[in-house]
Write an enzyme that holds these catalytic residues in place. Structure first.
Site, short mmCIF file in Angstrom:
data_model
loop_
_atom_site.label_atom_id
_atom_site.label_comp_id
_atom_site.label_asym_id
_atom_site.label_seq_id
_atom_site.Cartn_x
_atom_site.Cartn_y
_atom_site.Cartn_z
N GLY A 70 0.83 -1.21 0.00
CA GLY A 70 0.00 0.00 0.00
C GLY A 70 0.86 1.25 0.00
O GLY A 70 0.81 2.05 -0.92
N GLY A 76 1.54 -6.42 4.92
CA GLY A 76 2.88 -6.97 4.89
C GLY A 76 3.76 -6.45 6.01
O GLY A 76 4.91 -6.83 6.14
N LEU A 79 8.80 -5.16 18.65
CA LEU A 79 7.85 -6.22 19.02
C LEU A 79 8.25 -7.57 18.43
O LEU A 79 8.03 -8.61 19.03
CB LEU A 79 6.43 -5.85 18.56
CG LEU A 79 5.87 -4.54 19.13
CD1 LEU A 79 4.50 -4.25 18.54
CD2 LEU A 79 5.80 -4.59 20.65
N PRO A 83 11.60 -8.87 16.10
CA PRO A 83 12.82 -8.48 15.38
C PRO A 83 12.85 -8.97 13.94
O PRO A 83 13.46 -8.32 13.08
CB PRO A 83 13.95 -9.15 16.18
CG PRO A 83 13.35 -9.68 17.42
CD PRO A 83 11.86 -9.70 17.28
N LYS A 84 12.18 -10.08 13.66
CA LYS A 84 12.22 -10.62 12.30
C LYS A 84 11.41 -9.74 11.34
O LYS A 84 11.92 -9.30 10.31
CB LYS A 84 11.67 -12.04 12.32
CG LYS A 84 11.97 -12.84 11.09
CD LYS A 84 11.65 -14.30 11.34
CE LYS A 84 12.23 -15.18 10.27
NZ LYS A 84 12.18 -16.60 10.63
N GLN A 103 10.76 -4.70 7.75
CA GLN A 103 10.10 -3.41 7.54
C GLN A 103 11.11 -2.27 7.45
O GLN A 103 10.98 -1.38 6.60
CB GLN A 103 9.10 -3.16 8.67
CG GLN A 103 7.82 -2.57 8.15
CD GLN A 103 6.81 -2.33 9.25
OE1 GLN A 103 6.98 -2.74 10.38
NE2 GLN A 103 5.75 -1.65 8.90
N GLY A 135 6.83 1.76 10.46
CA GLY A 135 6.55 1.57 9.04
C GLY A 135 7.19 2.60 8.13
O GLY A 135 7.52 2.31 6.98
N GLU A 136 7.36 3.80 8.60
CA GLU A 136 7.79 4.87 7.71
C GLU A 136 9.21 5.33 7.95
O GLU A 136 9.87 5.84 7.05
CB GLU A 136 6.85 6.09 7.82
CG GLU A 136 5.48 5.63 8.17
CD GLU A 136 4.31 6.33 7.54
OE1 GLU A 136 4.46 7.11 6.60
OE2 GLU A 136 3.20 6.04 8.01
#
Lengths: 769, 167
Positions: free
Chosen positions: A273, A501, A662, A664-665, A670, A735-736
């Site tokens: 998105g 995702g 929260l 690490p993988k 991300q 996320g950003e």
């Protein structure tokens, strides 16, 4: 000042000065200190098996009896009126069931625009196919429904239109002459003026004063925007690819004059998105055409169609000027500029936000304007503002450091503020300099030569650069979750959130398991539907915090009810919710963990199959009380080819300070994903704009270049993992922030490699010749 | 028209203009192959035709009658996930999962190309009988498959685990 805005200012002051304990997050979340739980564990994605088998159903993959396929025709002028629209050949073409234009489209109510009401999601306030007026080059003018995609595409090719063009503002340079201040920049003042920044700049012994430009960008998620939808008994059902399910449902209900409960949006899987999978015209057009044809409809935009009708990041011109004393301490910080926007939306690309929070300085001038253009409404794209704002600001810092002759990390450390430089608020948690020190050590920063063009590797000049990234912590109003515990000890959590995702399904399973004190295998998460509780935005890096606070609230309510239900025969009898904690599949007293009872036992004694509560998160007042931001130190090593002038990123490291991680993988993925989009921003991405016609000239993945495998080295990622004491679980959104700072780090590395300072994105080889 | 898809013969009456991708998705209910651009630029639609990777959005279905087509739905072995599918999960080689089927099919085809000695831009010895894959070879050869989420590191790690011999 109106009475309302005076009251709001008073309220804001009251929140700022209220005791910490009165704020959400004033009392640290007890889960922050719980170590060795499942939160923080590198759990593998729970939706992995479905995705690697290609079995996760996306929006355009739902079947329906009598499904019709869609093709959309677009205007070829930027502004004016349709004088003729000949659809007769298209209507007669094989398989065609409907050609919808402004002449026969159903009358629709205005689209409530994003940010104007709590659940409004409209991309702009423009009417959708309601009259003959054209507002941008690429606006939908006709929708064809046919039995197959091939028939729809062919019929569309038979439509012809003529126009009466009107003068349009399609040249950014011309539009900038009429640039104006918007009322606010996402609620923040467009201008901040503290002291005389221009005078302080002129008087400073060291100064930089430069202009930076950034182009339009498109999100380009690989899944095309599309819907499969149908009407049944006056209700609208939409399989969508959405990061705003509740907001889109409410907005569609407004447009079609329905009760919001009559619009159902399902979107459990979203093929990327990045800010683009919100509500756009194609949703409304597909629903309107389906209603007219009385058939289920699938509308998948072509890749060109996405460029024509789904907005992207806008173009900007920015000025950054910094004046510093002999020691490098800032006397003046100026970040001003203009972003292109339309008169019909409110998305000002907040590129001045980083400068408001990053550095201590004696004087400030922040000023952000918008220039109205006749174009498709621009929108939020990964770190709107911060991605390109840090490019300008952090390039200027690098220029200043060289001028003063100190290491750019040291220059940043010298100007590290005690409290928020523009608001004066305390930071909730800020460890930027630690992130720099840790990152510098891992990257080997001390091997960098301060002198440009000092290192050669064959035909490559090699250089290193660094830059700060930052992104605000957001938690959105409207969060709500339902928690259900059953007599077999299973827990279901439901909320109208999204998985594009980011790892939402996986990390929130961990969060619920930890909060409820049950094994991960005992947790089921339901999300991605507007019929579920709450309003969430998979944007602003806010979703994890919003879900976290909602689950926390629902858990507190559930515990109270469980104690009540447990009754006088329970070891929990007479206890308060504060006396107990969730662990080992039940409630136990905090003082004596052996003293307690399982959820299953409580429910069985009460003769209940399950207990379910729905609860809202408190309003996000903490955002007005503390200055809450994430930070990063980005390090890049690039090679610039002395013959071709191509740039290659050889190494990239991100050192992040984003509170507690929260998972690490999924977090690593991300962060890397954001940084890779940062490589694109730095080196290749540009939506090319024809200033004569106002038309996007490269509406395809062949001509809009995004990073591919060969452009991307192994990316190193590390984090401070210092919990933010004032957020749910101690986490801030991630996320950003990955994309921020990367543009400048690469630009600074290019300068260090070859001595060329490029202030215009993207840094393509022609600019290095 | 008659097709052989994932080992199953299929007879279906479709428009001559139908692409192999649309045949799979719109007519055979095989949605694992994805549409990302419909012009051969993103790789999401990659399938195997007689073991070779092709972009099914650029292939007319009518031309692939009688060829052995393998899609993501057909790469499992004896009901078990292909080792590469398991490696993608383990190495977090995806986020949204939309480009994933194309990445996996492409990697399987790519490994076969290297085995056949088909050189790439990164290949030093153009005369070699077969190519030993390393991370550079993998990245070069996989560059036709775009992942906008940016799972490239995980994808290369997954492919390396399965197809790259220890360096």
């Amino acid at each position: 000042m109106s009475l309302k805005s005076a009251a709001m200012k008073l309220m804001q002051k009251a929140i700022e000065h209220a005791p910490d304990s009165m704020m959400p997050g004033g009392k640290p979340d007890p889960l922050i200190t719980r170590k060795h739980g499942i939160v923080g564990a590198p759990v593998t994605r729970i939706d992995g098996p479905l995705k690697v088998k290609g079995a996760a159903p996306f929006a355009a993959e739902f079947e329906a009896e009598g499904l019709l396929y869609t093709a959309v025709a677009f205007s070829t002028i930027a502004k004016g009126r349709i004088t003729s629209l000949d659809t007769s050949a298209a209507e007669k073409a094989p398989g065609v069931r409907l050609v919808m234009t402004h002449k026969n489209a159903p009358k629709l109510k205005p689209t409530p625009m994003f940010n104007t009401q709590p659940k409004a999601a409209g991309p702009s306030d423009l009417p959708i196919m309601q009259d003959d007026s054209i507002h941008w080059n690429g606006e939908p003018i006709a929708v064809v429904l046919a039995d197959t995609q091939e028939q729809a595409d062919y019929a569309k090719s038979l439509i012809s239109a003529t126009y009466k063009e009107e003068p349009a503002v399609i040249d950014f340079d011309a539009a900038m002459k009429n640039a104006h201040e918007p009322k606010t920049i996402l609620g923040e003042p467009p201008t901040i003026n503290e002291g005389d920044a221009e005078a302080a700049l002129s008087a400073a012994p060291n100064l930089v004063d430069k202009t930076y430009t950034t182009p339009r960008h498109n999100h380009n998620p690989i899944e095309l925007h599309g819907v499969t939808l149908f009407w049944e008994d006056g209700e609208l059902y939409v399989h969508d690819s959405s990061q705003t399910v509740a907001q889109s449902a409410w907005t569609l209900a407004e447009v079609f004059g329905l009760d919001e409960k009559k619009v159902h949006i399902w979107s459990p899987y979203v093929g990327g998105g990045f800010g683009s999978k919100t509500l756009w015209q194609h949703h409304v057009l597909a629903a309107a055409a389906s209603k007219m044809a009385d058939r289920p409809v699938r509308l998948v935009l072509s890749r060109e169609g996405v460029y024509r009708t789904v907005g992207g990041r806008t173009t900007t011109q920015q000025r950054v000027a910094i004046g510093a004393d002999a020691d490098g301490r800032f006397q003046s910080l100026i970040h001003t500029g203009v972003a292109a926007m339309t008169e019909h939306n409110d998305c000002p690309e907040q590129f001045t936000f980083p400068a408001r929070h990053l550095y201590a300085t004696k004087s400030f001038l922040i000023g952000q304007k918008v220039a109205d253009m006749d174009m498709l409404a621009n929108t939020f794209m990964r770190a709107p503002g911060e991605s390109i704002g840090t490019f300008a600001l952090e390039s200027a810092i690098d220029e200043l450091a060289e001028q003063i002759g100190i290491d750019p990390i040291e220059l940043r450390a010298r100007n590290e503020p005690e409290s928020d430089p523009t608001t004066g608020k305390q930071f909730s948690s800020r460890n930027l300099i630690k992130a720099y020190r840790d990152g510098a050590e891992r990257f080997g920063w001390n091997s960098r030569s301060a002198k440009p063009a000092a290192r050669r590797d064959g035909e490559w000049l090699v250089g290193m650069g660094c830059a700060t990234g930052t992104y605000p912590y957001y938690r959105m109003p409207g969060g709500k979750a339902r928690l259900t515990v059953s007599k077999d000890g299973f827990v279901t959590a439901e909320f109208a959130a999204h998985e594009m995702g980011m790892g939402t399904a996986t990390t929130q399973t961990q969060v619920v398991a930890e909060r409820m004190g049950v094994a991960q295998q005992c947790v089921q998460i339901n999300y991605g539907s507007s019929d579920l509780a709450g309003v969430f935005l998979a944007g602003g890096s806010s979703q994890s915090a919003s879900i976290g606070a909602s689950i926390h609230a629902a858990h507190t309510a559930l515990v109270e009810q469980l104690i009540k239900l447990a009754g006088s025969k329970s070891p929990l009898h007479g206890l308060d919710a504060d006396d107990v904690e969730s662990r080992d599949g039940g409630l136990h007293t905090k003082k004596d963990p052996s003293h307690g009872e399982s959820y299953a036992a409580i429910l069985r004694r009460a003769g209940k199959d399950e207990l379910s509560v729905e609860e809202s998160a408190p309003p996000p007042m903490e955002l007005q009380h503390w200055s809450m931001h994430s930070f990063s130190a980005i390090f890049a090593e690039v090679g610039v080819n002395t013959i071709t002038c191509e740039t290659r990123v050889r190494r990239l490291l991100g050192s992040f300070d984003c509170g507690r991680i929260l998972n690490p993988k999924t977090a690593t993925s991300q962060f890397r994903g954001g940084m890779i989009m940062g490589i694109g921003l730095a080196l290749m991405e540009e939506t090319i704009w024809d200033s004569r016609k106002g038309r996007i000239m490269n509406p395809s993945l062949a001509e809009y270049h995004v990073p591919v495998h060969m452009d991307v080295p192994e990316i190193d990622v590390m984090w401070t993992d210092i919990p933010d004491p004032h957020t749910p679980l101690g986490a801030r959104g991630i996320g950003e922030i990955g994309i921020t700072g990367v543009g400048a780090a690469i630009a600074n590395a290019i300068y260090n490699a070859c001595g060329k300072r490029i202030r215009e994105l993207p840094i393509t080889l022609d600019k290095l010749m | 028209m008659r097709f052989l898809i994932n080992g199953q013969p299929v007879e279906v009456d479709v428009d001559m203009r139908t692409s192999l991708l649309d045949l799979l998705r719109d007519h055979l209910n095989l949605h694992g192959s994805k549409k990302g651009c419909n012009q051969g630029a993103c790789g999401a639609c990659t399938v195997l035709a007689d073991g070779e990777r092709i972009l099914s959005c650029l292939a007319l279905a009518v031309q692939y009658q009688g060829r052995e087509i393998t899609t993501i739905e057909g790469i499992a072995e004896d009901g078990q996930m292909h080792p590469l599918q398991r490696a993608f999960i383990e190495h977090d080689g995806f986020q949204c999962g939309y480009c994933t089927p194309g990445q996996i099919c492409s990697a399987i085809g790519m490994a076969a190309e290297a085995k056949r000695g088909m050189p790439s831009h990164m290949t030093r010895d153009l005369g070699a009988e077969f190519i030993t894959l390393d991370r550079h070879e993998v990245r070069e050869r996989m560059s036709g498959n775009i992942c906008r989420c940016g799972a490239y590191n995980g994808i290369v790690n997954a492919i390396s685990e399965v197809f790259v011999e220890a360096e």
